[in-house]
Write an enzyme that holds these catalytic residues in place. Structure first.
Site, short mmCIF file in Angstrom:
data_model
loop_
_atom_site.label_atom_id
_atom_site.label_comp_id
_atom_site.label_asym_id
_atom_site.label_seq_id
_atom_site.Cartn_x
_atom_site.Cartn_y
_atom_site.Cartn_z
N LYS A 166 -11.85 62.88 -64.23
CA LYS A 166 -11.98 61.43 -64.36
C LYS A 166 -13.36 61.03 -63.88
O LYS A 166 -13.79 61.40 -62.79
CB LYS A 166 -10.90 60.73 -63.54
CG LYS A 166 -11.06 59.21 -63.49
CD LYS A 166 -9.88 58.58 -62.76
CE LYS A 166 -10.06 57.11 -62.51
NZ LYS A 166 -8.87 56.48 -61.92
N LYS A 168 -15.53 58.06 -62.57
CA LYS A 168 -15.64 56.69 -62.10
C LYS A 168 -16.89 56.10 -62.75
O LYS A 168 -17.96 56.72 -62.77
CB LYS A 168 -15.75 56.63 -60.58
CG LYS A 168 -14.55 57.19 -59.84
CD LYS A 168 -13.28 56.43 -60.12
CE LYS A 168 -13.31 55.04 -59.54
NZ LYS A 168 -12.00 54.33 -59.73
N ASP A 197 -13.22 55.51 -66.13
CA ASP A 197 -12.63 54.37 -65.42
C ASP A 197 -13.72 53.45 -64.89
O ASP A 197 -14.28 53.70 -63.82
CB ASP A 197 -11.76 54.86 -64.28
CG ASP A 197 -11.16 53.71 -63.47
OD1 ASP A 197 -11.16 52.57 -63.97
OD2 ASP A 197 -10.68 53.96 -62.35
N GLU A 223 -9.63 53.95 -68.68
CA GLU A 223 -8.74 53.20 -67.79
C GLU A 223 -9.35 51.85 -67.43
O GLU A 223 -10.48 51.78 -66.96
CB GLU A 223 -8.50 54.03 -66.52
CG GLU A 223 -7.57 53.39 -65.52
CD GLU A 223 -7.39 54.28 -64.28
OE1 GLU A 223 -6.92 53.76 -63.25
OE2 GLU A 223 -7.72 55.47 -64.35
N ASP A 249 -4.57 49.63 -65.60
CA ASP A 249 -4.35 49.87 -64.18
C ASP A 249 -4.13 48.54 -63.48
O ASP A 249 -3.00 48.11 -63.29
CB ASP A 249 -5.53 50.63 -63.57
CG ASP A 249 -5.30 50.98 -62.10
OD1 ASP A 249 -4.19 50.76 -61.59
OD2 ASP A 249 -6.25 51.48 -61.45
N LYS A 273 1.28 53.09 -59.60
CA LYS A 273 1.00 53.33 -58.19
C LYS A 273 2.05 52.61 -57.35
O LYS A 273 2.27 51.41 -57.55
CB LYS A 273 -0.39 52.82 -57.81
CG LYS A 273 -1.53 53.41 -58.63
CD LYS A 273 -2.85 52.74 -58.31
CE LYS A 273 -3.96 53.24 -59.22
NZ LYS A 273 -5.24 52.52 -58.99
N GLU A 327 -3.44 61.78 -60.34
CA GLU A 327 -4.74 61.76 -59.64
C GLU A 327 -4.56 61.81 -58.13
O GLU A 327 -5.33 61.22 -57.37
CB GLU A 327 -5.47 60.48 -60.05
CG GLU A 327 -6.97 60.49 -59.83
CD GLU A 327 -7.60 59.18 -60.25
OE1 GLU A 327 -8.59 58.79 -59.63
OE2 GLU A 327 -7.09 58.54 -61.20
#
Length: 376
Positions: A166, A168, A197, A223, A249, A273, A327
């Site tokens: 992933k 960032k 993301d 994301e 998200d 989450k 993750e």
């Protein structure tokens, strides 16, 4: 059966160093803080939960200090004397006392579930419906800045068995960001699955262009490309995308958000989450709503510590489908732990704990070492 009446609640802030700076869209951290929540019962059983804030209150609006205060001043007094197994009743009480504060309530609920799991000798996964898998494929997140160090880290992680990365994004101008991830993806190789993301930092026009570029690079998913409130924009991006998955998200936190996303067909998958859902049970309900509509679930992270990671792992192990893996890398980013035993990772996967409750126990000497003393 032991009496699970709650006799007390302890909260402790710990500050743990991380192995390298972690860059989000707007800031970087070199220490991650956690709130340890211990619920003591008359039976002598203590359940533990964890409050988390990924590098501060920028993401959820909740700080670690605020979570401690809301629990100590308002939620804990209402909990003492209650039945730890009355999860629904206690949650209704908390919601009457305090609006929101989802991460704080999630920490308390985890501690209650941990106590219940211990008394019955079953894992959180069993309490949440039963595990469907014993291990979870872990996607490795790279910091949102730098190239040489990120490349070295990615190569090392692929060699350790991680099959997905992933990136960032959002810390750089979009064009620079795309050049950076394209260079990294080319050097790491095409055998790895890539997700981007930008933490909702792109406007709709920028996202429309950037997603086409990410598709061309070979990314499988992006994301939260647009701000959290732009569910309509998220849906437009999904309609326009050719192959890349549009993942929500920040736009999908609680079960009501999941219903809204399903109704609008706004995304292909959602990063689930426990903290942002308000607890493990609510996160499981989010997943059920999404799965019923054929929308994938990704095991997201708020950089949880070992307690939060163990709890999330047991939740994710119950998911019928796990789009893009999970993750749960928090413990691997930390220089030390506060549990008696570390969580186990092997070949790019996290081994789901099987012990009762959360499956790991606190090391009180370590808690004392990292306990915050100068504030909070």
């Amino acid at each position: 059966m032991p009496n699970l009446t709650v006799s007390g609640v302890r909260t402790t802030i710990v500050d743990l160093p991380i192995v390298r700076p972690h860059r989000f869209a707007h800031h970087s951290i070199d220490t991650q803080s956690y709130l340890l929540v211990e619920v003591v019962t008359d039976a002598g059983i203590t359940g533990v939960g964890e409050g988390v804030s990924p590098g501060g209150p920028w993401w959820s609006g909740e700080s670690i200090e605020g979570q401690k205060d809301i629990i100590d001043r308002y939620l804990a007094p209402a909990l003492v004397g209650g039945d730890a197994e009355d999860l629904t009743g206690l949650r209704r009480q908390w919601d009457k006392i305090a609006f929101g504060n989802l991460f704080a309530k999630a920490a308390l609920e985890t501690a209650l579930l941990d106590a219940v799991g211990q008394v019955y000798g079953v894992s959180l996964a069993t309490l949440l419906g039963g595990a469907t898998r014993a291990t979870l494929p872990v996607r490795w997140p790279l910091s949102g800045a730098g190239t040489a160090q990120a490349l070295e880290e990615a190569v090392d992680r692929v060699a350790l068995g991680h099959k997905s990365i992933k990136f960032k994004m959002g810390a750089l101008a979009p064009a620079d960001d795309l050049r950076r991830v394209a260079e990294l993806a080319e050097k790491v190789g095409s055998d790895v699955d890539y997700l981007g993301d930008p933490n909702g930092t792109w406007d709709l026009r920028t996202a429309s262009w950037a997603i086409r570029e990410l598709e061309a690079i070979g990314f499988s998913a992006v994301e939260q490309p647009v701000p959290r409130r732009d569910l309509r924009g998220l849906g437009e991006l999904r309609e326009a995308a050719n192959r890349i998955d549009i993942m929500a998200d920040e736009s999908v936190c609680v079960p009501a958000d999941a219903l809204d996303a399903v109704g609008r067909r706004a995304c292909d998958s959602v990063a689930v989450k426990p903290g942002k859902a308000g607890g493990l049970r609510a996160a499981r309900l989010v997943t059920d709503v999404l799965d019923t509509a054929g929308i994938g679930t990704y095991g997201g992270t708020a950089i949880e510590g070992p307690i939060g990671t163990a709890a999330s792992a047991q939740l994710f192990a119950t998911f019928p489908r796990l789009a893009h893996g999970c993750e749960l890398v928090g413990p691997l980013l930390l220089s030390d732990t506060v549990t008696a035993e570390p969580l186990s990772y092997a070949d790019g996967e996290l081994i789901v704990p099987t012990g009762p409750g959360v499956g790991v126990r606190l090391d009180q000497d370590k808690v004392g070492r990292y306990r915050r003393r100068d504030r909070g």
